[in-house]
Scaffold this motif. Structure first.
Motif, PDB file in Angstrom:
ATOM      1  N   LEU A 480      45.817  25.232  -4.500  1.00  0.00           N
ATOM      2  CA  LEU A 480      44.495  25.296  -4.093  1.00  0.00           C
ATOM      3  C   LEU A 480      44.756  26.189  -3.342  1.00  0.00           C
ATOM      4  O   LEU A 480      43.484  27.379  -2.643  1.00  0.00           O
ATOM      5  CB  LEU A 480      44.248  23.992  -3.363  1.00  0.00           C
ATOM      6  CG  LEU A 480      42.453  23.932  -3.003  1.00  0.00           C
ATOM      7  CD1 LEU A 480      41.703  24.354  -4.108  1.00  0.00           C
ATOM      8  CD2 LEU A 480      41.718  22.638  -2.263  1.00  0.00           C
ATOM      9  N   GLY A 481      45.616  26.372  -2.320  1.00  0.00           N
ATOM     10  CA  GLY A 481      45.626  27.835  -0.911  1.00  0.00           C
ATOM     11  C   GLY A 481      45.457  28.777  -1.607  1.00  0.00           C
ATOM     12  O   GLY A 481      45.148  29.948  -1.217  1.00  0.00           O
ATOM     13  N   LEU A 482      46.390  28.634  -2.067  1.00  0.00           N
ATOM     14  CA  LEU A 482      47.108  30.243  -3.190  1.00  0.00           C
ATOM     15  C   LEU A 482      46.085  30.569  -4.030  1.00  0.00           C
ATOM     16  O   LEU A 482      46.179  31.611  -3.585  1.00  0.00           O
ATOM     17  CB  LEU A 482      48.426  29.803  -3.967  1.00  0.00           C
ATOM     18  CG  LEU A 482      48.437  31.298  -4.706  1.00  0.00           C
ATOM     19  CD1 LEU A 482      49.415  32.267  -3.326  1.00  0.00           C
ATOM     20  CD2 LEU A 482      49.886  30.181  -5.873  1.00  0.00           C
ATOM     21  N   THR A 483      44.921  29.538  -4.677  1.00  0.00           N
ATOM     22  CA  THR A 483      43.816  30.514  -5.462  1.00  0.00           C
ATOM     23  C   THR A 483      43.516  31.208  -4.911  1.00  0.00           C
ATOM     24  O   THR A 483      42.446  31.740  -4.946  1.00  0.00           O
ATOM     25  CB  THR A 483      43.855  28.924  -6.162  1.00  0.00           C
ATOM     26  OG1 THR A 483      44.759  28.387  -6.994  1.00  0.00           O
ATOM     27  CG2 THR A 483      42.474  29.886  -7.068  1.00  0.00           C
ATOM     28  N   THR A 484      43.056  30.453  -3.520  1.00  0.00           N
ATOM     29  CA  THR A 484      41.979  30.326  -2.452  1.00  0.00           C
ATOM     30  C   THR A 484      41.890  32.234  -1.880  1.00  0.00           C
ATOM     31  O   THR A 484      41.525  32.701  -1.799  1.00  0.00           O
ATOM     32  CB  THR A 484      41.423  29.720  -1.197  1.00  0.00           C
ATOM     33  OG1 THR A 484      41.004  28.320  -1.874  1.00  0.00           O
ATOM     34  CG2 THR A 484      40.424  30.037  -0.223  1.00  0.00           C
ATOM     35  N   ALA A 485      42.919  32.136  -1.168  1.00  0.00           N
ATOM     36  CA  ALA A 485      44.264  33.632  -1.130  1.00  0.00           C
ATOM     37  C   ALA A 485      43.749  34.902  -1.516  1.00  0.00           C
ATOM     38  O   ALA A 485      43.297  35.760  -1.574  1.00  0.00           O
ATOM     39  CB  ALA A 485      44.754  33.597  -0.251  1.00  0.00           C
ATOM     40  N   VAL A 486      43.854  34.241  -3.464  1.00  0.00           N
ATOM     41  CA  VAL A 486      43.497  35.467  -4.456  1.00  0.00           C
ATOM     42  C   VAL A 486      41.935  35.789  -4.163  1.00  0.00           C
ATOM     43  O   VAL A 486      41.898  36.945  -4.343  1.00  0.00           O
ATOM     44  CB  VAL A 486      44.416  34.740  -5.526  1.00  0.00           C
ATOM     45  CG1 VAL A 486      43.503  35.896  -6.541  1.00  0.00           C
ATOM     46  CG2 VAL A 486      45.744  34.632  -5.730  1.00  0.00           C
ATOM     47  N   LEU A 487      41.216  35.006  -4.610  1.00  0.00           N
ATOM     48  CA  LEU A 487      40.343  34.843  -4.479  1.00  0.00           C
ATOM     49  C   LEU A 487      39.117  35.806  -3.490  1.00  0.00           C
ATOM     50  O   LEU A 487      38.306  36.933  -3.291  1.00  0.00           O
ATOM     51  CB  LEU A 487      38.942  33.425  -5.013  1.00  0.00           C
ATOM     52  CG  LEU A 487      39.222  33.211  -5.962  1.00  0.00           C
ATOM     53  CD1 LEU A 487      38.816  31.757  -6.032  1.00  0.00           C
ATOM     54  CD2 LEU A 487      38.584  33.850  -6.360  1.00  0.00           C
ATOM     55  N   ILE A 488      39.973  36.036  -1.928  1.00  0.00           N
ATOM     56  CA  ILE A 488      39.390  36.503  -1.480  1.00  0.00           C
ATOM     57  C   ILE A 488      39.728  37.666  -0.897  1.00  0.00           C
ATOM     58  O   ILE A 488      38.637  38.212  -0.919  1.00  0.00           O
ATOM     59  CB  ILE A 488      39.985  35.602   0.212  1.00  0.00           C
ATOM     60  CG1 ILE A 488      39.407  33.993   0.662  1.00  0.00           C
ATOM     61  CG2 ILE A 488      39.599  36.268   1.124  1.00  0.00           C
ATOM     62  CD1 ILE A 488      40.044  33.396   1.548  1.00  0.00           C
ATOM     63  N   LEU A 489      41.248  37.871  -1.720  1.00  0.00           N
ATOM     64  CA  LEU A 489      42.096  38.840  -1.673  1.00  0.00           C
ATOM     65  C   LEU A 489      40.530  40.454  -2.815  1.00  0.00           C
ATOM     66  O   LEU A 489      40.739  40.981  -2.541  1.00  0.00           O
ATOM     67  CB  LEU A 489      42.925  39.159  -1.461  1.00  0.00           C
ATOM     68  CG  LEU A 489      43.969  40.528  -1.816  1.00  0.00           C
ATOM     69  CD1 LEU A 489      43.829  41.466  -0.906  1.00  0.00           C
ATOM     70  CD2 LEU A 489      45.150  40.169  -2.762  1.00  0.00           C
ATOM     71  N   THR A 490      41.070  39.914  -3.753  1.00  0.00           N
ATOM     72  CA  THR A 490      39.875  39.883  -4.994  1.00  0.00           C
ATOM     73  C   THR A 490      38.552  40.821  -4.254  1.00  0.00           C
ATOM     74  O   THR A 490      37.804  42.063  -4.754  1.00  0.00           O
ATOM     75  CB  THR A 490      39.624  38.893  -6.300  1.00  0.00           C
ATOM     76  OG1 THR A 490      41.172  38.414  -6.524  1.00  0.00           O
ATOM     77  CG2 THR A 490      38.604  40.366  -7.118  1.00  0.00           C
ATOM     78  N   VAL A 491      37.836  39.722  -3.798  1.00  0.00           N
ATOM     79  CA  VAL A 491      36.012  40.016  -3.550  1.00  0.00           C
ATOM     80  C   VAL A 491      36.533  41.040  -2.422  1.00  0.00           C
ATOM     81  O   VAL A 491      35.262  41.952  -2.245  1.00  0.00           O
ATOM     82  CB  VAL A 491      35.602  39.046  -2.347  1.00  0.00           C
ATOM     83  CG1 VAL A 491      34.551  39.274  -1.501  1.00  0.00           C
ATOM     84  CG2 VAL A 491      35.268  37.737  -3.327  1.00  0.00           C
TER      85      VAL A 491
END
Length: 496
Positions: A480-491
């Protein structure tokens, strides 16, 4: 007018005696003659009255007692009254009355306490006497004055009723218990015989193995003396001393079981800190406890130099009880020698006039051997509260032993070095205690013995499930932490 008209010599004066006196004396004054004539006439008018009471032997509680009041008179009887005297004679309690005018008798006691019976006018019977009935009694007899027929002349007699009570209980205890065993230093030992419920105080004496013990009166030390040793002085000449030899093999075995501090050697058969878990190599399910053969040291004694004939010092105290009886505490003190005194039979015997044969209480001095230990629960799991309790011994132990718990090779669970008492409680045992060994030392002044038991701790399934859930939740949190980090980077990239 109340009075006793009996002359001092116990014989009434006759009229003929006056003329005999005149003839013998020859000369009498007119005043003396008138006085004697008046006394003689007064005696004829009043009459005579004598009262006597038969003495009573001591009686035992529960017996029936008869109080007899004997009187002689030539007058007319008015009444007979019995009194019980209390408080040193200051209070007289009327208990029974016979009224000769109406030929009736009645008790002055309350209905629920009425126990007196009038047998024949002046004779009273007390059934089932009690300790409270002990004391003096008076019988008062009244007759009518011959001259006036209105006044009463009284005379009385008294008797003392002695009520005895046999002892109700007898027991033998050891003073200052529980107490530790001293291997290298002699110590005094005291037996106390407690006898309660006797009146008068009974006679108490001690026997050893059936033989009467020759005792020395104990002299209480005075203030400023040399302490307790001041009372333990013997006026008899010293006795020869002998050396109590022990078997050399037995002595070597005893010394081999001792560590540098004088305690029995600790067993390091396994590392108690190494835990055993299910599935580990060499793990085999086993009972919760493993009984280790006891290290017997209770009969191993040093080469003491001891008198061939011990000196026994005796003293006793009397303690008055509220019911009028006495408690006697008889004490015998001597220098204990476990080699000679272990398995010795001591008895306390009591003689009392109310007993047809002596009362007796006996005990056998014995060192503890092989305590029986019980562990609960029988199959301990991680997190359980474990109780190790002393259930008994292989023999009867007297006096009461002192129990000390230690953990072989480490401290107890609470961090202490040792614990006193018949029970050792381990709260929420961790897996690290698996395989640890505990020692129970039981000792009294005659000796000591050690018994070991091993604690086996099994895994707790409920605790394992909780651990598994925590372990499964950790990877999920990482994903969950890794997914959240990828979304933040994309935005962030789209905005730039």
């Amino acid at each position: 007018m109340v009075g006793d008209t009996q002359p001092r010599n116990g014989e009434p004066l006759k009229t003929d005696g006056v003329w005999d006196l005149l003839q013998n004396k020859g000369k009498m004054t007119v005043f003396s003659l008138c006085f004697l004539l008046c006394a003689d006439l007064l005696d004829l008018a009043v009459g005579y009255l004598t009262v006597t009471i038969e003495s009573l032997p001591p009686v035992v509680v529960g017996d029936t007692v008869t109080l007899k009041c004997n009187f002689k008179t030539d007058g007319r009887l008015r009444e007979i009254v019995w009194y019980r005297v209390t408080d040193g004679g200051t209070i007289k309690q009327k208990i029974f009355t016979y009224d000769a005018m109406f030929n009736t008798n009645y008790s002055h006691m309350e209905d629920y306490r009425r126990r007196e019976d009038l047998v024949y006018q002046s004779t009273v019977r007390l059934p089932e006497v009690r300790i409270s009935d002990n004391g003096p009694y008076e019988c008062h007899v009244g007759i009518y004055d011959r001259a006036t027929r209105e006044k009463v002349v009284l005379a009385s007699g008294n008797v003392f009723l002695t009520v005895m009570s046999p002892p109700l209980s007898i027991s033998v205890v050891a003073a200052d218990t529980p107490a530790p065993f001293s291997r290298y230093q002699a110590q005094n030992f005291t037996l106390v015989c407690i006898v309660s419920g006797g009146k008068p105080a009974p006679t108490v004496y001690f026997k050893r193995d059936g033989e009467l013990i020759e005792v020395i009166p104990y002299i209480q030390p005075t203030a400023g003396g040399e302490g307790g040793a001041a009372g333990l002085k013997d006026s008899r000449p010293p006795r020869p001393l002998i050396s109590r030899e022990l078997d050399d093999t037995k002595m070597q075995k005893s010394l081999s079981l001792l560590d540098l501090d004088g305690r029995s050697a600790r067993l390091f058969t396994e590392n108690p800190l190494r835990g055993h878990t299910q599935g580990a190599p060499g793990f085999e399910p086993s009972p919760a406890t493993e009984i280790i053969p006891e290290t017997v040291v209770s009969r191993e004694f040093p080469r003491w130099v001891q008198s061939s004939d011990p000196l026994y010092y005796f003293r006793h105290v009397h303690i008055p009880l509220n019911d009028g009886t006495v408690e006697v505490r008889a004490m015998i003190t001597w220098t204990l020698n476990p080699q000679l005194d272990n398995d010795a039979l001591f008895s306390c015997e009591v003689k009392h006039p109310a007993l047809s044969m002596p009362m007796q209480a006996e005990i056998t001095l014995a060192a503890p051997k092989g305590p029986k230990l019980l562990m609960s629960p029988t199959r301990a799991k991680v997190g359980d509260t474990v109780r190790i309790t002393v259930q008994g011994f292989q023999n009867e132990v007297f006096p009461e032993p002192l129990f000390t718990w230690t953990r072989v090779g480490g401290r107890l669970l609470d961090g202490s070095l040792e614990h006193d008492g018949k029970e050792l409680v381990l709260e929420r045992v961790p897996a690290e205690l698996n395989g640890s060994m505990y020692r129970c030392t039981a000792q009294n002044p005659l000796g000591s013995t050690d018994t070991h038991t091993r604690l086996i701790v099994f895994e707790n399934p409920s605790m394992m499930k909780g651990t598994q859930k925590l372990n499964n939740a950790a990877p999920c949190m990482e994903t969950l932490g890794l997914t959240t980090a990828v979304l933040i980077l994309t935005v962030t990239l789209e905005l730039t």
